[in-house]
Scaffold this motif. Sequence first.
Motif, PDB file in Angstrom:
ATOM      1  N   PRO A 202      -0.967   7.954   9.187  1.00  0.00           N
ATOM      2  CA  PRO A 202      -1.262   8.042   7.761  1.00  0.00           C
ATOM      3  C   PRO A 202      -2.672   7.513   7.511  1.00  0.00           C
ATOM      4  N   THR A 203      -3.268   7.894   6.399  1.00  0.00           N
ATOM      5  CA  THR A 203      -4.629   7.427   6.119  1.00  0.00           C
ATOM      6  C   THR A 203      -4.835   7.215   4.629  1.00  0.00           C
ATOM      7  N   SER A 204      -5.528   6.167   4.278  1.00  0.00           N
ATOM      8  CA  SER A 204      -5.988   5.993   2.905  1.00  0.00           C
ATOM      9  C   SER A 204      -7.065   7.037   2.640  1.00  0.00           C
ATOM     10  N   PRO A 205      -6.915   7.883   1.620  1.00  0.00           N
ATOM     11  CA  PRO A 205      -7.837   9.015   1.443  1.00  0.00           C
ATOM     12  C   PRO A 205      -9.313   8.641   1.388  1.00  0.00           C
ATOM     13  N   ALA A 206      -9.674   7.585   0.677  1.00  0.00           N
ATOM     14  CA  ALA A 206     -11.086   7.212   0.590  1.00  0.00           C
ATOM     15  C   ALA A 206     -11.621   6.782   1.957  1.00  0.00           C
ATOM     16  N   HIS A 207     -10.831   6.058   2.698  1.00  0.00           N
ATOM     17  CA  HIS A 207     -11.222   5.618   4.047  1.00  0.00           C
ATOM     18  C   HIS A 207     -11.400   6.827   4.959  1.00  0.00           C
ATOM     19  N   PHE A 208     -10.452   7.758   4.885  1.00  0.00           N
ATOM     20  CA  PHE A 208     -10.517   8.962   5.709  1.00  0.00           C
ATOM     21  C   PHE A 208     -11.768   9.775   5.381  1.00  0.00           C
ATOM     22  N   ALA A 209     -12.027   9.969   4.091  1.00  0.00           N
ATOM     23  CA  ALA A 209     -13.179  10.784   3.688  1.00  0.00           C
ATOM     24  C   ALA A 209     -14.486  10.192   4.200  1.00  0.00           C
ATOM     25  N   GLY A 237      -7.778  16.686  -9.423  1.00  0.00           N
ATOM     26  CA  GLY A 237      -7.559  15.546  -8.552  1.00  0.00           C
ATOM     27  C   GLY A 237      -8.095  14.260  -9.178  1.00  0.00           C
ATOM     28  N   ARG A 238      -7.778  13.146  -8.556  1.00  0.00           N
ATOM     29  CA  ARG A 238      -8.269  11.856  -9.026  1.00  0.00           C
ATOM     30  C   ARG A 238      -9.276  11.309  -8.025  1.00  0.00           C
ATOM     31  N   PRO A 239     -10.058  10.310  -8.413  1.00  0.00           N
ATOM     32  CA  PRO A 239     -10.929   9.666  -7.427  1.00  0.00           C
ATOM     33  C   PRO A 239     -10.121   9.211  -6.216  1.00  0.00           C
ATOM     34  N   LEU A 240     -10.677   9.407  -5.029  1.00  0.00           N
ATOM     35  CA  LEU A 240      -9.919   9.133  -3.815  1.00  0.00           C
ATOM     36  C   LEU A 240      -9.451   7.678  -3.731  1.00  0.00           C
ATOM     37  N   LYS A 241     -10.247   6.765  -4.255  1.00  0.00           N
ATOM     38  CA  LYS A 241      -9.868   5.354  -4.167  1.00  0.00           C
ATOM     39  C   LYS A 241      -8.634   5.035  -5.007  1.00  0.00           C
ATOM     40  N   GLU A 242      -8.261   5.949  -5.909  1.00  0.00           N
ATOM     41  CA  GLU A 242      -7.078   5.715  -6.741  1.00  0.00           C
ATOM     42  C   GLU A 242      -5.778   6.111  -6.047  1.00  0.00           C
ATOM     43  N   TYR A 243      -5.879   6.773  -4.897  1.00  0.00           N
ATOM     44  CA  TYR A 243      -4.677   7.075  -4.117  1.00  0.00           C
ATOM     45  C   TYR A 243      -4.429   5.885  -3.197  1.00  0.00           C
ATOM     46  N   ARG A 244      -3.568   4.989  -3.643  1.00  0.00           N
ATOM     47  CA  ARG A 244      -3.374   3.706  -2.964  1.00  0.00           C
ATOM     48  C   ARG A 244      -2.119   3.754  -2.097  1.00  0.00           C
ATOM     49  N   LEU A 245      -2.318   4.149  -0.863  1.00  0.00           N
ATOM     50  CA  LEU A 245      -1.200   4.323   0.050  1.00  0.00           C
ATOM     51  C   LEU A 245      -0.515   2.998   0.361  1.00  0.00           C
ATOM     52  N   GLY A 246      -1.301   1.933   0.480  1.00  0.00           N
ATOM     53  CA  GLY A 246      -0.717   0.627   0.751  1.00  0.00           C
ATOM     54  C   GLY A 246       0.223   0.178  -0.352  1.00  0.00           C
ATOM     55  N   THR A 247      -0.101   0.519  -1.595  1.00  0.00           N
ATOM     56  CA  THR A 247       0.774   0.157  -2.709  1.00  0.00           C
ATOM     57  C   THR A 247       2.105   0.879  -2.596  1.00  0.00           C
ATOM     58  N   ALA A 248       2.057   2.165  -2.253  1.00  0.00           N
ATOM     59  CA  ALA A 248       3.306   2.907  -2.061  1.00  0.00           C
ATOM     60  C   ALA A 248       4.118   2.303  -0.927  1.00  0.00           C
ATOM     61  N   ALA A 249       3.448   1.991   0.196  1.00  0.00           N
ATOM     62  CA  ALA A 249       4.153   1.415   1.341  1.00  0.00           C
ATOM     63  C   ALA A 249       4.792   0.077   0.992  1.00  0.00           C
ATOM     64  N   SER A 250       4.140  -0.682   0.133  1.00  0.00           N
ATOM     65  CA  SER A 250       4.667  -1.998  -0.233  1.00  0.00           C
ATOM     66  C   SER A 250       5.963  -1.899  -1.034  1.00  0.00           C
ATOM     67  N   GLN A 251       6.245  -0.699  -1.564  1.00  0.00           N
ATOM     68  CA  GLN A 251       7.445  -0.489  -2.371  1.00  0.00           C
ATOM     69  C   GLN A 251       8.511   0.299  -1.612  1.00  0.00           C
ATOM     70  N   ALA A 252       8.407   0.308  -0.283  1.00  0.00           N
ATOM     71  CA  ALA A 252       9.320   1.095   0.541  1.00  0.00           C
ATOM     72  C   ALA A 252      10.683   0.443   0.708  1.00  0.00           C
ATOM     73  N   GLN A 275      -3.377  -2.292   7.953  1.00  0.00           N
ATOM     74  CA  GLN A 275      -3.271  -2.816   6.591  1.00  0.00           C
ATOM     75  C   GLN A 275      -2.091  -2.179   5.853  1.00  0.00           C
ATOM     76  N   ILE A 276      -1.869  -0.888   6.068  1.00  0.00           N
ATOM     77  CA  ILE A 276      -0.721  -0.225   5.452  1.00  0.00           C
ATOM     78  C   ILE A 276       0.574  -0.816   5.994  1.00  0.00           C
ATOM     79  N   ALA A 277       0.614  -1.047   7.308  1.00  0.00           N
ATOM     80  CA  ALA A 277       1.812  -1.622   7.932  1.00  0.00           C
ATOM     81  C   ALA A 277       2.079  -3.028   7.410  1.00  0.00           C
TER      82      ALA A 277
END
Length: 318
Positions: A202-209, A237-252, A275-277
Amino acid sequence: MNIFRRVLRWLFILGGIVAGLITAVAAFIAQRLIQPLRQPLWGTPDQVDMPYVDVTFPATDGVRLSGWFIPAPGNSLRKGATLIMVHGWGWNRLGEAATDVVANMIGASQVDLLRLAHSLHNDGFNVLMYDGRNHGESGSQPPMQFGEAEAQDVLGAIAYLHSRPEVAANRIGAIGFSAGANTVLYTLPETNEIQAAIAVQPTSPAHFAERFGAHQFGMLGKAILPLAEFIFQQAGGRPLKEYRLGTAASQAGQTPVLYIQGMNDPWGSPDDVQQIAIATPNPSGPLLVPGTDRFSGYQYLIDNPAIATAFFEQHLPE
Protein backbone atom coordinates in the motif's frame (compact mmCIF):
# COMPACT_ATOMS: atom_id res chain seq x y z
CA MET A 1 22.92 42.57 -30.24
CA ASN A 2 21.71 40.32 -33.04
CA ILE A 3 23.46 37.36 -31.45
CA PHE A 4 21.86 38.18 -28.09
CA ARG A 5 18.40 38.31 -29.69
CA ARG A 6 18.96 35.02 -31.46
CA VAL A 7 20.08 33.32 -28.25
CA LEU A 8 17.11 34.81 -26.39
CA ARG A 9 14.72 33.65 -29.10
CA TRP A 10 16.10 30.11 -28.99
CA LEU A 11 15.87 30.10 -25.22
CA PHE A 12 12.20 31.07 -25.47
CA ILE A 13 11.64 28.34 -28.05
CA LEU A 14 13.42 25.76 -25.90
CA GLY A 15 11.47 26.88 -22.84
CA GLY A 16 8.23 26.56 -24.76
CA ILE A 17 9.14 23.05 -25.88
CA VAL A 18 9.99 22.01 -22.31
CA ALA A 19 6.79 23.59 -20.96
CA GLY A 20 4.75 21.86 -23.63
CA LEU A 21 6.38 18.53 -22.85
CA ILE A 22 5.74 18.96 -19.12
CA THR A 23 2.09 19.83 -19.79
CA ALA A 24 1.59 16.88 -22.14
CA VAL A 25 3.11 14.38 -19.73
CA ALA A 26 1.16 15.82 -16.79
CA ALA A 27 -2.08 15.64 -18.76
CA PHE A 28 -1.37 12.05 -19.71
CA ILE A 29 -0.69 11.03 -16.10
CA ALA A 30 -3.79 12.88 -14.91
CA GLN A 31 -5.93 11.11 -17.49
CA ARG A 32 -4.63 7.75 -16.27
CA LEU A 33 -5.64 8.78 -12.73
CA ILE A 34 -9.04 10.05 -13.77
CA GLN A 35 -9.91 7.14 -16.07
CA PRO A 36 -7.28 4.38 -16.15
CA LEU A 37 -6.65 2.61 -19.43
CA ARG A 38 -8.63 -0.62 -19.35
CA GLN A 39 -6.72 -3.83 -19.88
CA PRO A 40 -8.76 -6.58 -21.58
CA LEU A 41 -8.92 -9.95 -19.89
CA TRP A 42 -6.34 -12.34 -21.32
CA GLY A 43 -7.35 -15.58 -19.61
CA THR A 44 -9.94 -17.41 -17.53
CA PRO A 45 -9.70 -19.71 -14.51
CA ASP A 46 -10.64 -22.83 -16.49
CA GLN A 47 -7.38 -22.47 -18.41
CA VAL A 48 -5.62 -23.54 -15.21
CA ASP A 49 -8.23 -26.18 -14.32
CA MET A 50 -10.30 -24.10 -11.91
CA PRO A 51 -14.10 -24.13 -12.16
CA TYR A 52 -15.61 -20.67 -11.92
CA VAL A 53 -18.79 -18.66 -12.23
CA ASP A 54 -19.07 -15.32 -14.05
CA VAL A 55 -20.59 -12.89 -11.58
CA THR A 56 -21.85 -9.32 -11.53
CA PHE A 57 -22.81 -7.37 -8.44
CA PRO A 58 -23.19 -3.73 -7.43
CA ALA A 59 -20.82 -1.76 -5.27
CA THR A 60 -22.62 -0.17 -2.36
CA ASP A 61 -22.94 3.06 -4.36
CA GLY A 62 -24.41 1.22 -7.35
CA VAL A 63 -21.41 0.86 -9.68
CA ARG A 64 -21.72 -2.42 -11.61
CA LEU A 65 -18.80 -4.79 -10.99
CA SER A 66 -17.80 -7.91 -12.92
CA GLY A 67 -15.75 -10.82 -11.68
CA TRP A 68 -15.34 -14.54 -11.09
CA PHE A 69 -16.29 -16.68 -8.13
CA ILE A 70 -13.97 -19.68 -7.92
CA PRO A 71 -15.33 -22.30 -5.51
CA ALA A 72 -12.98 -24.33 -3.38
CA PRO A 73 -12.39 -27.96 -4.38
CA GLY A 74 -15.17 -30.29 -3.32
CA ASN A 75 -12.94 -32.05 -0.80
CA SER A 76 -11.88 -28.81 0.93
CA LEU A 77 -11.87 -28.91 4.72
CA ARG A 78 -11.82 -25.15 5.13
CA LYS A 79 -15.60 -24.95 5.61
CA GLY A 80 -16.36 -21.92 3.48
CA ALA A 81 -13.24 -19.79 4.03
CA THR A 82 -13.24 -17.23 1.21
CA LEU A 83 -10.70 -14.70 -0.04
CA ILE A 84 -11.43 -11.50 -1.98
CA MET A 85 -8.60 -10.42 -4.28
CA VAL A 86 -8.32 -6.68 -5.00
CA HIS A 87 -6.07 -5.64 -7.89
CA GLY A 88 -3.95 -2.52 -8.35
CA TRP A 89 -4.42 0.70 -10.31
CA GLY A 90 -4.53 0.19 -14.06
CA TRP A 91 -4.71 -3.60 -13.74
CA ASN A 92 -7.71 -5.92 -13.93
CA ARG A 93 -8.78 -8.99 -11.97
CA LEU A 94 -6.02 -11.01 -13.66
CA GLY A 95 -3.32 -8.54 -12.63
CA GLU A 96 -0.97 -6.54 -14.84
CA ALA A 97 -0.21 -7.69 -18.40
CA ALA A 98 2.61 -5.13 -18.84
CA THR A 99 2.29 -5.28 -22.62
CA ASP A 100 1.51 -1.68 -23.62
CA VAL A 101 4.06 0.99 -24.48
CA VAL A 102 3.62 2.93 -21.25
CA ALA A 103 4.15 -0.19 -19.12
CA ASN A 104 7.41 -0.77 -20.95
CA MET A 105 8.47 2.85 -20.52
CA ILE A 106 7.97 2.89 -16.75
CA GLY A 107 9.48 -0.56 -16.23
CA ALA A 108 6.31 -2.45 -15.29
CA SER A 109 6.41 -6.24 -15.33
CA GLN A 110 3.70 -8.87 -15.38
CA VAL A 111 1.70 -9.61 -12.24
CA ASP A 112 -0.22 -12.90 -12.52
CA LEU A 113 -2.99 -12.88 -9.93
CA LEU A 114 -4.58 -15.96 -11.49
CA ARG A 115 -1.50 -17.90 -10.46
CA LEU A 116 -1.99 -16.81 -6.85
CA ALA A 117 -5.69 -17.61 -7.04
CA HIS A 118 -4.83 -21.09 -8.34
CA SER A 119 -2.55 -21.73 -5.35
CA LEU A 120 -5.15 -20.50 -2.86
CA HIS A 121 -7.88 -22.53 -4.57
CA ASN A 122 -5.72 -25.66 -4.33
CA ASP A 123 -5.17 -24.87 -0.66
CA GLY A 124 -8.93 -25.09 -0.12
CA PHE A 125 -10.19 -21.49 -0.28
CA ASN A 126 -13.06 -20.03 -2.26
CA VAL A 127 -11.72 -17.05 -4.22
CA LEU A 128 -13.53 -13.98 -5.56
CA MET A 129 -11.67 -12.03 -8.26
CA TYR A 130 -13.30 -8.89 -9.65
CA ASP A 131 -12.51 -5.81 -11.72
CA GLY A 132 -12.60 -2.65 -9.63
CA ARG A 133 -14.55 0.37 -10.83
CA ASN A 134 -12.98 2.07 -13.85
CA HIS A 135 -11.09 -1.14 -14.65
CA GLY A 136 -11.54 -4.26 -16.76
CA GLU A 137 -15.18 -5.05 -17.48
CA SER A 138 -16.67 -3.11 -14.55
CA GLY A 139 -18.57 0.17 -14.65
CA SER A 140 -17.13 3.66 -14.52
CA GLN A 141 -17.16 6.15 -11.68
CA PRO A 142 -14.20 8.49 -12.25
CA PRO A 143 -11.94 9.77 -10.93
CA MET A 144 -9.87 7.19 -9.10
CA GLN A 145 -9.83 7.85 -5.34
CA PHE A 146 -6.78 5.80 -4.25
CA GLY A 147 -8.92 3.26 -2.40
CA GLU A 148 -11.29 5.57 -0.57
CA ALA A 149 -14.29 5.33 -2.94
CA GLU A 150 -13.14 1.93 -4.16
CA ALA A 151 -13.84 0.53 -0.68
CA GLN A 152 -17.48 0.49 -1.76
CA ASP A 153 -16.51 -2.17 -4.31
CA VAL A 154 -15.22 -4.45 -1.55
CA LEU A 155 -18.34 -3.85 0.53
CA GLY A 156 -20.38 -4.84 -2.52
CA ALA A 157 -18.24 -7.95 -2.92
CA ILE A 158 -18.91 -8.92 0.71
CA ALA A 159 -22.65 -8.46 0.18
CA TYR A 160 -22.45 -10.66 -2.91
CA LEU A 161 -20.60 -13.39 -1.02
CA HIS A 162 -23.43 -13.52 1.52
CA SER A 163 -25.64 -14.81 -1.30
CA ARG A 164 -23.45 -17.86 -1.93
CA PRO A 165 -24.07 -21.01 0.12
CA GLU A 166 -20.41 -22.05 -0.27
CA VAL A 167 -19.25 -19.03 1.76
CA ALA A 168 -18.99 -18.89 5.54
CA ALA A 169 -19.89 -15.29 6.42
CA ASN A 170 -17.58 -15.35 9.44
CA ARG A 171 -14.56 -16.60 7.44
CA ILE A 172 -13.87 -13.92 4.82
CA GLY A 173 -10.40 -12.52 4.13
CA ALA A 174 -9.01 -10.04 1.61
CA ILE A 175 -5.76 -9.58 -0.30
CA GLY A 176 -5.01 -6.22 -1.91
CA PHE A 177 -2.14 -5.15 -4.14
CA SER A 178 -0.92 -1.52 -4.38
CA ALA A 179 -4.02 0.68 -4.79
CA GLY A 180 -6.00 -2.50 -4.06
CA ALA A 181 -4.17 -2.73 -0.73
CA ASN A 182 -5.21 0.86 -0.06
CA THR A 183 -8.78 -0.14 -0.92
CA VAL A 184 -8.73 -2.97 1.60
CA LEU A 185 -7.41 -0.65 4.31
CA TYR A 186 -10.11 1.92 3.57
CA THR A 187 -12.72 -0.87 3.77
CA LEU A 188 -11.76 -2.18 7.21
CA PRO A 189 -13.21 0.77 9.19
CA GLU A 190 -16.50 0.30 7.31
CA THR A 191 -17.13 -3.36 8.18
CA ASN A 192 -16.27 -6.08 10.67
CA GLU A 193 -16.94 -8.79 8.08
CA ILE A 194 -13.32 -9.05 6.90
CA GLN A 195 -11.68 -11.26 9.48
CA ALA A 196 -8.11 -10.92 8.13
CA ALA A 197 -6.33 -8.99 5.37
CA ILE A 198 -3.04 -8.89 3.49
CA ALA A 199 -1.90 -5.51 2.14
CA VAL A 200 0.84 -5.83 -0.48
CA GLN A 201 2.67 -2.54 -0.96
CA PRO A 202 0.00 0.00 0.00
CA THR A 203 1.16 3.59 -0.46
CA SER A 204 0.25 7.03 0.79
CA PRO A 205 -0.69 8.80 -2.48
CA ALA A 206 1.37 11.96 -1.91
CA HIS A 207 4.43 9.92 -0.95
CA PHE A 208 3.99 7.67 -3.99
CA ALA A 209 3.59 10.61 -6.38
CA GLU A 210 6.76 12.29 -5.14
CA ARG A 211 8.85 9.13 -5.47
CA PHE A 212 7.33 8.06 -8.77
CA GLY A 213 7.93 11.51 -10.26
CA ALA A 214 11.56 11.59 -9.13
CA HIS A 215 12.21 8.05 -10.36
CA GLN A 216 10.61 8.50 -13.78
CA PHE A 217 11.37 12.15 -14.61
CA GLY A 218 14.18 13.32 -12.35
CA MET A 219 14.03 17.04 -11.60
CA LEU A 220 11.19 17.51 -14.11
CA GLY A 221 9.02 15.43 -11.78
CA LYS A 222 8.77 18.45 -9.47
CA ALA A 223 6.89 20.25 -12.24
CA ILE A 224 5.05 17.34 -13.87
CA LEU A 225 3.43 15.75 -10.83
CA PRO A 226 1.97 18.94 -9.26
CA LEU A 227 0.45 19.86 -12.62
CA ALA A 228 -0.97 16.35 -12.99
CA GLU A 229 -2.42 16.64 -9.50
CA PHE A 230 -4.00 19.98 -10.39
CA ILE A 231 -5.69 18.47 -13.45
CA PHE A 232 -6.83 15.51 -11.32
CA GLN A 233 -8.43 17.90 -8.86
CA GLN A 234 -10.32 19.66 -11.64
CA ALA A 235 -11.92 16.29 -12.44
CA GLY A 236 -13.18 15.82 -8.89
CA GLY A 237 -10.15 14.46 -7.06
CA ARG A 238 -8.75 15.94 -3.86
CA PRO A 239 -5.21 17.04 -3.04
CA LEU A 240 -3.12 13.90 -2.66
CA LYS A 241 -2.07 14.78 0.88
CA GLU A 242 -5.74 14.59 1.92
CA TYR A 243 -5.87 10.85 1.21
CA ARG A 244 -4.69 9.74 4.63
CA LEU A 245 -4.14 6.02 4.47
CA GLY A 246 -2.65 5.84 7.95
CA THR A 247 -5.84 7.32 9.40
CA ALA A 248 -7.92 4.63 7.71
CA ALA A 249 -5.54 1.92 8.95
CA SER A 250 -5.77 3.27 12.49
CA GLN A 251 -9.52 2.58 12.41
CA ALA A 252 -9.20 -1.03 11.25
CA GLY A 253 -10.29 -2.38 14.64
CA GLN A 254 -8.79 -5.69 15.66
CA THR A 255 -8.68 -7.15 12.14
CA PRO A 256 -5.20 -8.62 11.68
CA VAL A 257 -3.39 -7.07 8.71
CA LEU A 258 -0.22 -8.53 7.20
CA TYR A 259 1.86 -5.92 5.37
CA ILE A 260 4.29 -6.90 2.60
CA GLN A 261 6.71 -4.39 1.08
CA GLY A 262 9.66 -4.61 -1.29
CA MET A 263 12.91 -3.24 0.15
CA ASN A 264 14.03 -1.68 -3.15
CA ASP A 265 10.72 -0.23 -4.27
CA PRO A 266 11.51 3.06 -6.07
CA TRP A 267 7.90 4.33 -5.98
CA GLY A 268 6.72 3.31 -2.52
CA SER A 269 8.98 2.72 0.46
CA PRO A 270 9.43 0.56 3.56
CA ASP A 271 9.30 3.71 5.72
CA ASP A 272 5.84 4.66 4.43
CA VAL A 273 4.45 1.15 4.94
CA GLN A 274 6.08 0.97 8.38
CA GLN A 275 4.23 4.12 9.40
CA ILE A 276 0.94 2.70 8.11
CA ALA A 277 1.60 -0.54 10.00
CA ILE A 278 2.40 1.34 13.20
CA ALA A 279 -0.98 3.09 12.93
CA THR A 280 -2.79 -0.25 12.52
CA PRO A 281 -4.19 -1.72 15.77
CA ASN A 282 -3.36 -5.35 14.92
CA PRO A 283 -0.55 -5.44 12.35
CA SER A 284 1.80 -8.18 11.20
CA GLY A 285 5.05 -7.07 9.63
CA PRO A 286 5.74 -5.31 7.45
CA LEU A 287 7.39 -8.30 5.85
CA LEU A 288 10.23 -6.66 3.90
CA VAL A 289 11.08 -8.71 0.83
CA PRO A 290 14.03 -8.58 -1.59
CA GLY A 291 13.77 -7.36 -5.16
CA THR A 292 15.01 -4.87 -7.70
CA ASP A 293 11.84 -2.85 -8.40
CA ARG A 294 8.28 -2.29 -7.24
CA PHE A 295 6.93 -5.28 -9.10
CA SER A 296 9.25 -7.63 -7.25
CA GLY A 297 7.23 -6.92 -4.12
CA TYR A 298 4.00 -8.06 -5.77
CA GLN A 299 5.68 -11.10 -7.24
CA TYR A 300 6.97 -12.22 -3.86
CA LEU A 301 3.55 -13.25 -2.59
CA ILE A 302 2.69 -14.92 -5.91
CA ASP A 303 5.91 -16.92 -5.69
CA ASN A 304 5.33 -17.71 -2.02
CA PRO A 305 1.58 -18.33 -1.64
CA ALA A 306 2.22 -20.39 1.49
CA ILE A 307 2.62 -17.06 3.30
CA ALA A 308 -0.98 -16.19 2.51
CA THR A 309 -2.25 -19.67 3.30
CA ALA A 310 -0.51 -19.74 6.69
CA PHE A 311 -1.78 -16.27 7.58
CA PHE A 312 -5.38 -17.07 6.73
CA GLU A 313 -5.19 -20.51 8.38
CA GLN A 314 -4.29 -18.68 11.58
CA HIS A 315 -6.92 -15.96 11.33
CA LEU A 316 -9.77 -17.76 9.54
CA PRO A 317 -9.76 -20.88 11.72
CA GLU A 318 -12.11 -23.78 11.03
